[in-house]
Design a protein around this motif. Structure first.
Motif, PDB file in Angstrom:
ATOM      1  N   ASN A  39      56.053 -16.672   8.033  1.00 19.76           N
ATOM      2  CA  ASN A  39      56.571 -18.020   7.859  1.00 19.76           C
ATOM      3  C   ASN A  39      57.056 -18.515   9.222  1.00 19.76           C
ATOM      4  OD1 ASN A  39      57.812 -20.406   7.210  1.00 19.76           O
ATOM      5  ND2 ASN A  39      59.027 -19.575   5.538  1.00 19.76           N
ATOM      6  N   PRO A  40      56.277 -19.405   9.871  1.00 19.05           N
ATOM      7  CA  PRO A  40      56.665 -19.867  11.212  1.00 19.05           C
ATOM      8  C   PRO A  40      57.793 -20.893  11.221  1.00 19.05           C
ATOM      9  CG  PRO A  40      54.643 -20.930  10.539  1.00 19.05           C
ATOM     10  CD  PRO A  40      54.997 -19.955   9.449  1.00 19.05           C
ATOM     11  N   ASN A  41      58.392 -21.158  10.062  1.00 17.11           N
ATOM     12  CA  ASN A  41      59.496 -22.121   9.974  1.00 17.11           C
ATOM     13  C   ASN A  41      59.152 -23.454  10.630  1.00 17.11           C
ATOM     14  OD1 ASN A  41      61.251 -20.362   8.589  1.00 17.11           O
ATOM     15  ND2 ASN A  41      61.740 -19.340  10.518  1.00 17.11           N
ATOM     16  N   LEU A  42      58.123 -24.076  10.092  1.00 19.82           N
ATOM     17  CA  LEU A  42      57.673 -25.365  10.601  1.00 19.82           C
ATOM     18  C   LEU A  42      58.564 -26.519  10.155  1.00 19.82           C
ATOM     19  CD1 LEU A  42      53.847 -24.952   9.955  1.00 19.82           C
ATOM     20  CD2 LEU A  42      55.057 -24.702  12.122  1.00 19.82           C
ATOM     21  N   GLN A  43      59.428 -26.270   9.171  1.00 20.01           N
ATOM     22  CA  GLN A  43      60.252 -27.352   8.642  1.00 20.01           C
ATOM     23  C   GLN A  43      61.266 -27.814   9.681  1.00 20.01           C
ATOM     24  OE1 GLN A  43      61.452 -25.298   4.944  1.00 20.01           O
ATOM     25  NE2 GLN A  43      60.786 -27.186   3.955  1.00 20.01           N
ATOM     26  N   GLN A  44      61.253 -29.100   9.942  1.00 17.59           N
ATOM     27  CA  GLN A  44      62.235 -29.676  10.852  1.00 17.59           C
ATOM     28  C   GLN A  44      62.311 -31.181  10.614  1.00 17.59           C
ATOM     29  OE1 GLN A  44      59.578 -28.988  14.501  1.00 17.59           O
ATOM     30  NE2 GLN A  44      61.064 -30.452  15.241  1.00 17.59           N
ATOM     31  N   LEU A  45      63.432 -31.723  10.963  1.00 19.81           N
ATOM     32  CA  LEU A  45      63.668 -33.158  10.894  1.00 19.81           C
ATOM     33  C   LEU A  45      64.015 -33.609  12.308  1.00 19.81           C
ATOM     34  CD1 LEU A  45      63.981 -35.643   9.033  1.00 19.81           C
ATOM     35  CD2 LEU A  45      66.400 -35.041   8.842  1.00 19.81           C
ATOM     36  N   SER A  46      63.343 -34.651  12.774  1.00 17.41           N
ATOM     37  CA  SER A  46      63.636 -35.130  14.123  1.00 17.41           C
ATOM     38  C   SER A  46      63.773 -36.644  14.114  1.00 17.41           C
ATOM     39  CB  SER A  46      62.546 -34.698  15.104  1.00 17.41           C
ATOM     40  OG  SER A  46      61.302 -35.226  14.721  1.00 17.41           O
ATOM     41  N   ALA A  47      64.558 -37.130  15.040  1.00 18.00           N
ATOM     42  CA  ALA A  47      64.742 -38.569  15.221  1.00 18.00           C
ATOM     43  C   ALA A  47      64.567 -38.880  16.702  1.00 18.00           C
ATOM     44  CB  ALA A  47      66.131 -39.005  14.752  1.00 18.00           C
ATOM     45  N   THR A  48      63.901 -39.989  16.964  1.00 19.99           N
ATOM     46  CA  THR A  48      63.653 -40.391  18.345  1.00 19.99           C
ATOM     47  C   THR A  48      64.041 -41.852  18.508  1.00 19.99           C
ATOM     48  OG1 THR A  48      61.762 -38.889  18.437  1.00 19.99           O
ATOM     49  CG2 THR A  48      61.899 -40.570  20.145  1.00 19.99           C
ATOM     50  N   LEU A  49      64.853 -42.112  19.489  1.00 17.51           N
ATOM     51  CA  LEU A  49      65.225 -43.469  19.858  1.00 17.51           C
ATOM     52  C   LEU A  49      64.483 -43.782  21.160  1.00 17.51           C
ATOM     53  CD1 LEU A  49      67.020 -45.895  19.130  1.00 17.51           C
ATOM     54  CD2 LEU A  49      68.776 -44.896  20.615  1.00 17.51           C
ATOM     55  N   THR A  50      63.654 -44.827  21.154  1.00 17.36           N
ATOM     56  CA  THR A  50      62.830 -45.162  22.311  1.00 17.36           C
ATOM     57  C   THR A  50      63.247 -46.506  22.876  1.00 17.36           C
ATOM     58  OG1 THR A  50      60.967 -43.977  21.316  1.00 17.36           O
ATOM     59  CG2 THR A  50      60.464 -45.490  23.112  1.00 17.36           C
TER      60      THR A  50
END
Length: 161
Positions: A122-133
């Protein structure tokens, strides 16, 4: 064999594609060990303009099960979903969830003589990301880039995948 279907509808506010492949795999480790079989993979992407300045995009990839030397690899898949919001001409916010369903894991089964081995990664692909540009520079350059992006940079067909 590869097949891709792409479309846009609702005046171009919704676009997407489905891609699939079926192929023959032949693996050899030495002159005595080999595995072969038919496998497949598929992916889908959809993007939608929810309202002016707000876009949603979802993607999913799946690879079917296949034979490996002395065993088998089970199918696996993963996906992502994201939303972007234009706040001003120069500021935007994007939020993305990778593998929200937790399907991005790999399972293998192998046999050698009387020994059967099962493993899972299980490569632990789960993630939440936020980007302010924040975009800066000449407004004229942005208009030209936006016009090229809107026509996909492909002569105005509106679908630059």
């Amino acid at each position: 064999v590869d097949l891709t279907l792409a479309t846009s509808f609702l005046g171009g506010d919704v676009r997407g594609f489905i891609n699939g492949s079926v192929f023959q795999e032949v693996l050899t480790e030495s002159t005595t060990s080999m595995a072969d079989g038919t496998s497949w993979r598929a992916s889908a992407n959809v993007s939608a303009k929810l309202r002016e300045g707000t876009n949603l995009q979802a993607f999913y990839f799946y690879r079917g099960p296949s034979n490996i030397i002395n065993g088998r690899r089970e199918g696996f898949g993963f996906g992502s979903i994201g939303v972007s919001q234009k706040i001003s001409d120069q500021l935007s916010l994007s939020v993305r969830a990778n593998d929200p369903l937790g399907t991005g894991r790999f399972q293998f089964f192998s046999e050698s003589g009387t020994t059967r081995t099962e493993s899972q990664f299980n490569p632990n692909l789960q993630q939440l990301s936020a980007t302010l540009t924040w975009t800066f520079g000449s407004n004229q350059n942005r208009r030209q880039q936006r016009t090229q992006q809107d026509d996909g940079g492909m002569g105005g067909d509106g679908f630059g995948i």
